[in-house]
Write an enzyme that holds these catalytic residues in place. Structure first.
Site, mmCIF file in Angstrom:
data_model
loop_
_atom_site.group_PDB
_atom_site.id
_atom_site.type_symbol
_atom_site.label_atom_id
_atom_site.label_comp_id
_atom_site.label_asym_id
_atom_site.label_seq_id
_atom_site.Cartn_x
_atom_site.Cartn_y
_atom_site.Cartn_z
ATOM 1 N N ARG A 120 2.477 28.988 -6.754
ATOM 2 C CA ARG A 120 2.084 30.463 -6.628
ATOM 3 C C ARG A 120 1.823 30.691 -5.417
ATOM 4 N NH1 ARG A 120 -1.030 33.257 -11.328
ATOM 5 N NH2 ARG A 120 -2.309 31.766 -10.826
ATOM 6 N N ARG A 124 -4.062 32.130 -4.173
ATOM 7 C CA ARG A 124 -5.229 33.052 -5.028
ATOM 8 C C ARG A 124 -6.483 31.815 -4.700
ATOM 9 N NH1 ARG A 124 -3.635 35.187 -10.642
ATOM 10 N NH2 ARG A 124 -5.215 34.248 -11.336
ATOM 11 N N ARG A 184 -9.935 26.300 -15.674
ATOM 12 C CA ARG A 184 -9.062 27.522 -16.447
ATOM 13 C C ARG A 184 -8.452 27.321 -17.460
ATOM 14 N NH1 ARG A 184 -5.903 29.828 -11.623
ATOM 15 N NH2 ARG A 184 -5.068 31.238 -13.144
ATOM 16 N N ARG A 209 -9.430 38.091 -24.144
ATOM 17 C CA ARG A 209 -9.198 36.818 -23.596
ATOM 18 C C ARG A 209 -10.273 35.821 -24.899
ATOM 19 N NH1 ARG A 209 -7.070 36.872 -18.567
ATOM 20 N NH2 ARG A 209 -7.639 35.024 -17.440
ATOM 21 N N LYS A 257 2.624 35.564 -17.352
ATOM 22 C CA LYS A 257 2.459 36.839 -17.646
ATOM 23 C C LYS A 257 2.652 37.805 -16.873
ATOM 24 C CE LYS A 257 -1.793 35.728 -18.781
ATOM 25 N NZ LYS A 257 -2.137 34.257 -18.135
HETATM 26 P P1 AP5 Z 1 2.199 34.286 -13.143
HETATM 27 O O1 AP5 Z 1 3.087 35.331 -13.743
HETATM 28 O O2 AP5 Z 1 1.384 34.564 -11.959
HETATM 29 O O3 AP5 Z 1 1.238 33.559 -14.393
HETATM 30 P P2 AP5 Z 1 0.134 34.230 -15.311
HETATM 31 O O4 AP5 Z 1 0.209 34.005 -16.648
HETATM 32 O O5 AP5 Z 1 0.033 35.579 -14.955
HETATM 33 O O6 AP5 Z 1 -1.153 33.460 -14.674
HETATM 34 P P3 AP5 Z 1 -2.490 34.023 -14.114
HETATM 35 O O7 AP5 Z 1 -3.011 32.826 -13.169
HETATM 36 O O8 AP5 Z 1 -2.434 35.175 -13.525
HETATM 37 O O9 AP5 Z 1 -3.287 34.123 -15.474
HETATM 38 P P4 AP5 Z 1 -4.775 33.850 -15.780
HETATM 39 O O10 AP5 Z 1 -4.665 34.324 -16.976
HETATM 40 O O11 AP5 Z 1 -5.428 32.633 -15.105
HETATM 41 O O12 AP5 Z 1 -5.291 34.734 -14.400
HETATM 42 P P5 AP5 Z 1 -5.811 36.348 -14.715
HETATM 43 O O13 AP5 Z 1 -5.422 37.179 -13.123
HETATM 44 O O14 AP5 Z 1 -5.393 37.157 -15.916
HETATM 45 O O15 AP5 Z 1 3.170 32.958 -12.892
HETATM 46 C C1 AP5 Z 1 2.862 31.746 -12.635
HETATM 47 C C2 AP5 Z 1 3.533 31.269 -11.307
HETATM 48 O O16 AP5 Z 1 4.654 30.725 -11.889
HETATM 49 C C3 AP5 Z 1 4.163 32.178 -10.273
HETATM 50 O O17 AP5 Z 1 4.077 31.472 -9.164
HETATM 51 C C4 AP5 Z 1 5.429 32.778 -10.762
HETATM 52 O O18 AP5 Z 1 6.214 33.235 -9.626
HETATM 53 C C5 AP5 Z 1 5.979 31.815 -11.390
HETATM 54 N N1 AP5 Z 1 6.728 32.068 -12.588
HETATM 55 C C6 AP5 Z 1 6.425 32.449 -13.840
HETATM 56 N N2 AP5 Z 1 7.501 32.802 -14.367
HETATM 57 C C7 AP5 Z 1 8.499 32.226 -13.805
HETATM 58 C C8 AP5 Z 1 9.808 32.219 -14.214
HETATM 59 N N3 AP5 Z 1 10.397 32.510 -15.501
HETATM 60 N N4 AP5 Z 1 10.569 31.361 -13.437
HETATM 61 C C9 AP5 Z 1 10.131 30.927 -12.492
HETATM 62 N N5 AP5 Z 1 8.964 30.987 -12.130
HETATM 63 C C10 AP5 Z 1 8.017 31.832 -12.823
HETATM 64 O O19 AP5 Z 1 -7.254 36.307 -14.521
HETATM 65 C C11 AP5 Z 1 -8.275 35.640 -13.360
HETATM 66 C C12 AP5 Z 1 -9.599 35.693 -13.721
HETATM 67 O O20 AP5 Z 1 -10.179 36.947 -13.832
HETATM 68 C C13 AP5 Z 1 -10.100 34.855 -15.060
HETATM 69 O O21 AP5 Z 1 -10.133 33.522 -14.605
HETATM 70 C C14 AP5 Z 1 -11.464 35.668 -15.345
HETATM 71 O O22 AP5 Z 1 -12.333 35.111 -14.227
HETATM 72 C C15 AP5 Z 1 -11.109 36.938 -14.889
HETATM 73 N N6 AP5 Z 1 -10.630 37.781 -16.289
HETATM 74 C C16 AP5 Z 1 -9.552 38.368 -16.392
HETATM 75 N N7 AP5 Z 1 -9.319 38.969 -17.627
HETATM 76 C C17 AP5 Z 1 -10.426 38.685 -18.215
HETATM 77 C C18 AP5 Z 1 -10.892 39.036 -19.486
HETATM 78 N N8 AP5 Z 1 -10.222 39.629 -20.415
HETATM 79 N N9 AP5 Z 1 -12.280 38.417 -19.648
HETATM 80 C C19 AP5 Z 1 -13.012 37.892 -19.101
HETATM 81 N N10 AP5 Z 1 -12.531 37.574 -17.681
HETATM 82 C C20 AP5 Z 1 -11.304 37.969 -17.325
HETATM 83 MG MG MG Z 2 -1.475 36.981 -13.859
#
Ligand code: AP5
Ligand code: MG
Length: 216
Positions: A128, A161, A172, A89, A14
């Site tokens: 990552r 991370r 997760r 979420r 994402k």
């Molecule tokens: P990346 O782009 O980092 O993936 P992502 O989908 O953004 O994954 P996240 O881990 O950030 O999602 P998440 O939803 O768990 O975490 P968030 O920060 O929102 O890609 C992953 C890897 O793949 C990278 O290394 C990238 O380089 C590689 N990649 C991607 N696309 C590629 C491609 N096309 N080709 C090659 N490589 C590729 O949330 C973190 C925490 O915050 C949660 O656990 C929770 O505690 C809290 N939180 C956040 N939002 C809420 C909410 N709305 N409500 C409650 N708690 C929340």
């Molecule tokens: Mg992310």
């Protein structure tokens, strides 16, 4: 302003896709995870409250993140299309968002689902690396930085991370399946769901596919 919701499992890409979309189209990227990580880093009251939930891979309380998102949406008078990455979420957050959009006068364009199988997300998360200074994301297997362990943008040392430990990643994914997955049916029922295959490593292709879906 119109809103595009970006749905997808942890590690589905994402953040990576949203940054690319912002570069090529001017769509603004707002990541709930990035907002929360910044609050933790700054030691704000919201950040201090969120930290334990985040470190253990659990969702932070709905009101906490909803307030942070609403503050940003209200302050933004310039953006045409805002991409929400990570919010909502769960179904209660989707209801909160609907109320917020009605109050602020914002429309929902669509909910874009990045469809990626679990084995791919686990592989991606294990590779990552993120920049603690500017937030840029890399992957040792699929999107390596030019110099090993160093951010291409600001030369800071890349880190793993805190919530990317294998046991936390597994949790997760369970939280995603239990709480976030139902949003797919929620937005399908509202006729707002569009899907792209997120398993390809071809980021340029994926970005164009996403733009086509968003523009309908
Ligand atoms: P990346 O782009 O980092 O993936 P992502 O989908 O953004 O994954 P996240 O881990 O950030 O999602 P998440 O939803 O768990 O975490 P968030 O920060 O929102 O890609 C992953 C890897 O793949 C990278 O290394 C990238 O380089 C590689 N990649 C991607 N696309 C590629 C491609 N096309 N080709 C090659 N490589 C590729 O949330 C973190 C925490 O915050 C949660 O656990 C929770 O505690 C809290 N939180 C956040 N939002 C809420 C909410 N709305 N409500 C409650 N708690 C929340
Ligand atoms: Mg992310």
């Amino acid at each position: 302003m119109e809103i595009v919701i970006l749905l997808g499992a942890p590690g589905s890409g994402k953040g990576t896709l949203a940054v690319e979309l912002a570069k090529v189209s001017g769509i603004r990227h707002l990541s709930s995870g990035d907002l929360l990580r910044a609050a933790v880093k700054d030691g704000t009251p919201a950040g201090m409250k969120a930290k334990t939930f985040m470190d253990t891979g659990n969702l932070v309380p709905d009101e906490l993140i909803a307030e942070m998102i609403e503050d940003v949406v209200r302050a933004d008078t310039k953006t045409q299309t805002l991409l929400l990455d990570g919010f909502p979420r769960n179904v209660p957050q989707a209801e909160i968002l609907a109320g917020m959009m009605a109050r602020v006068g914002v429309m929902l364009r669509c909910a874009l689902l990045l469809d990626v199988p679990d084995d791919v997300v686990i592989r991606r998360i294990s590779g990552r690396r993120v920049c603690p200074a500017c937030g840029a994301g890399f992957n040792v297997d699929t999107l390596p930085p030019k110099q090993d362990g160093i951010c291409d943008n600001c030369s800071a040392e890349l880190i793993i991370r805190k919530d990317d430990k294998p046991e936390t990643v597994q949790h997760r994914l369970e939280v995603y399946a239990a709480q976030t997955f139902p949003l797919i049916e929620y937005y399908r029922g509202a006729e707002k769901l569009v899907t792209i295959d997120g398993s390809s490593d071809d980021l340029a292709w994926k970005t164009q596919a996403a733009l086509q879906k968003i523009r309908g």
